[in-house]
Design an enzyme around this catalytic site. Structure first.
Site, PDB file in Angstrom:
ATOM      1  N   TYR A 175     -11.069 -27.662 -18.854  1.00  0.00           N
ATOM      2  CA  TYR A 175      -9.716 -27.518 -18.318  1.00  0.00           C
ATOM      3  C   TYR A 175      -8.971 -26.365 -18.986  1.00  0.00           C
ATOM      4  O   TYR A 175      -8.287 -25.582 -18.315  1.00  0.00           O
ATOM      5  CB  TYR A 175      -8.941 -28.828 -18.512  1.00  0.00           C
ATOM      6  CG  TYR A 175      -7.650 -28.867 -17.735  1.00  0.00           C
ATOM      7  CD1 TYR A 175      -7.597 -29.436 -16.462  1.00  0.00           C
ATOM      8  CD2 TYR A 175      -6.479 -28.308 -18.250  1.00  0.00           C
ATOM      9  CE1 TYR A 175      -6.421 -29.452 -15.729  1.00  0.00           C
ATOM     10  CE2 TYR A 175      -5.306 -28.321 -17.521  1.00  0.00           C
ATOM     11  CZ  TYR A 175      -5.275 -28.892 -16.264  1.00  0.00           C
ATOM     12  OH  TYR A 175      -4.112 -28.909 -15.543  1.00  0.00           O
ATOM     13  N   ASP A 231       0.286  -3.805  -5.499  1.00  0.00           N
ATOM     14  CA  ASP A 231      -0.571  -4.756  -4.786  1.00  0.00           C
ATOM     15  C   ASP A 231      -1.960  -4.121  -4.795  1.00  0.00           C
ATOM     16  O   ASP A 231      -2.236  -3.169  -4.060  1.00  0.00           O
ATOM     17  CB  ASP A 231      -0.066  -4.984  -3.359  1.00  0.00           C
ATOM     18  CG  ASP A 231      -1.005  -5.903  -2.566  1.00  0.00           C
ATOM     19  OD1 ASP A 231      -2.181  -6.028  -2.947  1.00  0.00           O
ATOM     20  OD2 ASP A 231      -0.571  -6.484  -1.557  1.00  0.00           O
ATOM     21  N   ALA A 275      -5.094  -5.146  -4.093  1.00  0.00           N
ATOM     22  CA  ALA A 275      -6.221  -5.776  -3.381  1.00  0.00           C
ATOM     23  C   ALA A 275      -7.407  -4.810  -3.221  1.00  0.00           C
ATOM     24  O   ALA A 275      -8.555  -5.177  -3.449  1.00  0.00           O
ATOM     25  CB  ALA A 275      -5.763  -6.288  -2.020  1.00  0.00           C
ATOM     26  N   HIS A 329       0.619 -15.391  13.755  1.00  0.00           N
ATOM     27  CA  HIS A 329      -0.696 -15.071  14.332  1.00  0.00           C
ATOM     28  C   HIS A 329      -1.767 -16.097  13.985  1.00  0.00           C
ATOM     29  O   HIS A 329      -2.738 -16.246  14.697  1.00  0.00           O
ATOM     30  CB  HIS A 329      -1.150 -13.686  13.887  1.00  0.00           C
ATOM     31  CG  HIS A 329      -1.130 -13.492  12.401  1.00  0.00           C
ATOM     32  ND1 HIS A 329       0.026 -13.389  11.683  1.00  0.00           N
ATOM     33  CD2 HIS A 329      -2.133 -13.419  11.506  1.00  0.00           C
ATOM     34  CE1 HIS A 329      -0.261 -13.237  10.408  1.00  0.00           C
ATOM     35  NE2 HIS A 329      -1.569 -13.267  10.270  1.00  0.00           N
ATOM     36  N   PHE A 383       1.854  -6.116   3.036  1.00  0.00           N
ATOM     37  CA  PHE A 383       1.006  -6.845   3.978  1.00  0.00           C
ATOM     38  C   PHE A 383       1.721  -8.149   4.338  1.00  0.00           C
ATOM     39  O   PHE A 383       2.701  -8.522   3.700  1.00  0.00           O
ATOM     40  CB  PHE A 383      -0.402  -7.074   3.422  1.00  0.00           C
ATOM     41  CG  PHE A 383      -1.374  -7.452   4.510  1.00  0.00           C
ATOM     42  CD1 PHE A 383      -1.571  -6.609   5.593  1.00  0.00           C
ATOM     43  CD2 PHE A 383      -2.062  -8.655   4.484  1.00  0.00           C
ATOM     44  CE1 PHE A 383      -2.437  -6.960   6.628  1.00  0.00           C
ATOM     45  CE2 PHE A 383      -2.938  -9.012   5.518  1.00  0.00           C
ATOM     46  CZ  PHE A 383      -3.123  -8.166   6.588  1.00  0.00           C
ATOM     47  N   ASP A 384       1.231  -8.842   5.359  1.00  0.00           N
ATOM     48  CA  ASP A 384       2.032  -9.944   5.911  1.00  0.00           C
ATOM     49  C   ASP A 384       2.299 -11.078   4.926  1.00  0.00           C
ATOM     50  O   ASP A 384       3.358 -11.682   4.943  1.00  0.00           O
ATOM     51  CB  ASP A 384       1.444 -10.467   7.227  1.00  0.00           C
ATOM     52  CG  ASP A 384       0.055 -11.063   7.069  1.00  0.00           C
ATOM     53  OD1 ASP A 384      -0.551 -10.885   6.005  1.00  0.00           O
ATOM     54  OD2 ASP A 384      -0.419 -11.705   8.022  1.00  0.00           O
ATOM     55  N   LYS A 413     -11.101  -9.051  -2.149  1.00  0.00           N
ATOM     56  CA  LYS A 413     -11.449  -7.737  -1.596  1.00  0.00           C
ATOM     57  C   LYS A 413     -12.293  -6.971  -2.627  1.00  0.00           C
ATOM     58  O   LYS A 413     -13.491  -7.164  -2.709  1.00  0.00           O
ATOM     59  CB  LYS A 413     -10.181  -6.959  -1.235  1.00  0.00           C
ATOM     60  CG  LYS A 413      -9.504  -7.426   0.044  1.00  0.00           C
ATOM     61  CD  LYS A 413      -8.637  -8.623  -0.140  1.00  0.00           C
ATOM     62  CE  LYS A 413      -7.807  -8.952   1.076  1.00  0.00           C
ATOM     63  NZ  LYS A 413      -7.061 -10.196   0.907  1.00  0.00           N
TER      64      LYS A 413
HETATM   65  C1  P61 Z   1      -6.905  -9.243   5.154  1.00  0.00           C
HETATM   66  F1  P61 Z   1      -5.090 -12.022   8.985  1.00  0.00           F
HETATM   67  N1  P61 Z   1      -5.526  -9.579   3.275  1.00  0.00           N
HETATM   68  O1  P61 Z   1      -6.614  -8.027   5.070  1.00  0.00           O
HETATM   69  P1  P61 Z   1      -5.052 -13.378   0.019  1.00  0.00           P
HETATM   70  N2  P61 Z   1      -2.318  -7.963  -0.131  1.00  0.00           N
HETATM   71  C2  P61 Z   1      -3.092  -7.275   0.717  1.00  0.00           C
HETATM   72  C3  P61 Z   1      -3.958  -7.967   1.532  1.00  0.00           C
HETATM   73  O2  P61 Z   1      -4.716  -7.274   2.366  1.00  0.00           O
HETATM   74  C4  P61 Z   1      -4.023  -9.396   1.476  1.00  0.00           C
HETATM   75  C5  P61 Z   1      -3.199 -10.056   0.546  1.00  0.00           C
HETATM   76  C6  P61 Z   1      -2.354  -9.330  -0.235  1.00  0.00           C
HETATM   77  C7  P61 Z   1      -6.316 -10.147   4.186  1.00  0.00           C
HETATM   78  C8  P61 Z   1      -6.505 -11.617   4.381  1.00  0.00           C
HETATM   79  C9  P61 Z   1      -5.546 -12.015   5.434  1.00  0.00           C
HETATM   80  O3  P61 Z   1      -2.651 -12.685   8.260  1.00  0.00           O
HETATM   81  C10 P61 Z   1      -3.595 -12.469   7.334  1.00  0.00           C
HETATM   82  O4  P61 Z   1      -6.113 -13.454  -1.020  1.00  0.00           O
HETATM   83  C11 P61 Z   1      -2.996  -5.806   0.751  1.00  0.00           C
HETATM   84  O5  P61 Z   1      -5.581 -13.389   1.414  1.00  0.00           O
HETATM   85  O6  P61 Z   1      -4.006 -14.407  -0.186  1.00  0.00           O
HETATM   86  C12 P61 Z   1      -4.876 -10.141   2.301  1.00  0.00           C
HETATM   87  O7  P61 Z   1      -4.377 -11.950  -0.229  1.00  0.00           O
HETATM   88  C13 P61 Z   1      -3.221 -11.564   0.403  1.00  0.00           C
HETATM   89  C14 P61 Z   1      -5.830 -11.889   6.772  1.00  0.00           C
HETATM   90  C15 P61 Z   1      -4.291 -12.355   5.060  1.00  0.00           C
HETATM   91  C16 P61 Z   1      -4.873 -12.129   7.722  1.00  0.00           C
HETATM   92  C17 P61 Z   1      -3.311 -12.621   6.013  1.00  0.00           C
HETATM   93  O8  P61 Z   1      -7.691  -9.679   5.992  1.00  0.00           O
END
Ligand code: P61
Length: 466
Positions: free
Chosen positions: A73, A216, A218, A451, A125-126, A259
């Site tokens: 833990y 960010d 990623a 979405h 990002f979203d 990523k």
């Molecule tokens: C992706 F359809 N991306 O690109 P988490 N920052 C950035 C990202 O690209 C990102 C996150 C933070 C995804 C997954 C995804 O509506 C969607 O580990 C630059 O996914 O929490 C994630 O990281 C968030 C796909 C996210 C989607 C949201 O495909």
């Protein structure tokens, strides 16, 4: 001319079967899912390009590391190994693991964003956008104008517009901006890189006003490889050296490790500030778990510790970016527009240009996502008005994104050249009957991140083209 497909710097030891279901079955699956590909089963996909997030193939070293996972833990050996890798690659004073990127964003927003405050970035990002809004904050996207022109070949289309950023900070003031961000690479804008010069200027600007600066991260490794390829002065630096320089400019970072750390699950939140770190740990314990595992299993921490280095490997990065460039070139040869220059992790097809008869409020990129499944059982993701159109609380008007894109994200180390050829050929077939494709309307849509769970129905073509 199509660039040469780069030979994979690995060979295949484990295989996962995929199956192409017949067209009639695909049609039924589409209806059942309300034409939302997020609501469909992976087993009904032949090529799944929904995301490059958590979908990559782990290496033999990562699987071996998983067997070393220490599930204690507190203070597990796995945490100590991850800590060493995070320290070596990013160099921040403190860090916590999180279960994925959005958890890191949630914790940072919970600790620092107050209602009415603004968080600028090149483009959020979203999930980042939604986490800021969920705390009553307001995200602002200040990317350079070139980013909105799909044909413009600016080498760093993810750059922040420095004049806009200065004007923005001067307008709202330091008190209204708890921190500033930049996303590398800029996912919402086509996986486009940000130059080191721009990151430096952005950091200087935030710091001039005493605003903490978060990256960010990623897809930081892909961004750093683009810097090596495109920015004078970085040709002979290693990607790791470039990453060091980049993170030395920031006060912290959020990262989805799914990523560029090539893991199936995981994230990171790094900071230098001691007081903020204390707040983060308290919030983490409440939401995710104890700070030495942060919502992950010990084995996940070990896979991440290894993956962080594999994501920086230059033979791998050269193959990866070459693969994306190859797919884009094949699609372009079929006369279909994609965002130029091609980004790091995926190809962004300009659905608005392919279906000029479908207006943005009838979701041309969603229409293309459906057609790609119908024609070839391929799954992409809409990055257009379904994902990003939003109601402006001040004016009460709908605000639509500038581009209607279908993203074909390439999972890391997963698909081969013939898979990508199949994708390009399928798109070419759709182009031949583009005029007969109709738009869509919602039959259900939630308020945030709609979405994921929205449902649609196709519009009659005469309505769509009226
Ligand atoms: C992706 F359809 N991306 O690109 P988490 N920052 C950035 C990202 O690209 C990102 C996150 C933070 C995804 C997954 C995804 O509506 C969607 O580990 C630059 O996914 O929490 C994630 O990281 C968030 C796909 C996210 C989607 C949201 O495909």
């Amino acid at each position: 001319m199509t660039p040469i497909y780069p030979p994979e710097p690995f060979r295949i030891k484990v295989v996962e079967p995929i199956r192409l279901i017949p067209p009639e079955e695909r049609e039924l699956k589409l209806i059942e899912a309300g034409y939302n590909l997020f609501l469909m089963k992976a087993e009904d996909m032949f090529i799944d390009l929904l995301t490059d997030s958590g979908t990559g193939a782990m290496s033999q070293e990562q699987w071996a590391a998983i067997m070393r996972g220490d599930e204690s833990y507190a203070g597990a050996r796995s945490f100590v190994r991850l800590e060493a890798a995070v320290q070596d690659v990013f160099g921040f004073k403190h860090f916590v693991p999180t279960h994925q990127g959005r958890a890191a964003e949630n914790i940072l927003a919970a600790c620092r964003v107050k209602p009415g405050q603004w968080v600028p970035s090149n483009m959020h990002f979203d999930t980042t956008d939604a986490n800021i809004r969920a705390r009553g904050g307001r995200p602002a996207n200040l990317v350079i104008d070139e980013a909105h022109d799909p044909e413009n070949r600016h080498p760093f289309k993810g750059n922040m517009d420095l004049a806009k950023l200065r004007a923005f900070i001067e307008k709202y003031g330091r008190e209204q901006i708890p921190f500033g961000m930049i996303t590398v690479t800029n996912n919402a804008g086509g996986g486009q890189p940000v130059s080191m010069a721009n990151i430096k200027a952005v950091a200087d600007l935030y710091h001039e006003f005493d605003i903490p600066f978060f990256i960010d991260a990623a897809r930081y490794a892909e961004n750093c490889y683009f810097i090596k390829q495109r920015e004078p002065g970085y040709e002979s630096k290693s990607v790791k050296e470039i990453a060091h320089e980049m993170f030395s400019l920031a006060d912290g970072m959020t990262m989805s490790a799914k990523k560029d750390a090539i893991v199936n699950i995981g994230g990171l939140l790094c900071v230098n500030d001691d007081a903020l770190f204390q707040d983060i740990k308290n919030e983490l314990i409440l939401r995710e778990g104890f700070p030495t595992y942060g919502g992950l299993a010990g084995r996940d921490l070990d896979a991440m510790a290894v993956g962080l280095y594999e994501g920086l490997d230059e033979a791998y990065l050269s193959y990866r970016l070459g693969q994306t460039a190859y797919l884009a070139a094949r699609i372009n040869e079929a006369g279909i527009q994609t965002i130029q220059p091609t980004g790091g992790h995926g190809v962004y097809v300009n659905a608005g240009a392919l279906f000029p008869h479908i207006p943005n409020y009838e979701f041309p990129a969603q229409a293309l996502a459906v057609e790609l499944y119908r024609e070839g059982a391929i799954r992409g993701v809409e990055i257009g008005s379904v994902m990003f159109a939003c109601l402006d609380p001040e004016t009460g008007l709908w605000h639509y994104p500038k581009l209607e894109l279908l993203r074909l994200a390439i999972p890391r180390r997963t698909y081969t050249q013939s898979h990508l050829d199949y994708v390009a050929d399928t798109l070419a077939n759709i182009k031949d009957r583009a005029h007969s494709v109709s738009g869509y309307r919602f039959t259900y849509a939630p308020e945030l991140l709609r979405h994921f769970t929205a449902r649609f129905e196709p519009l009659a073509l005469e309505v769509a083209s009226a």
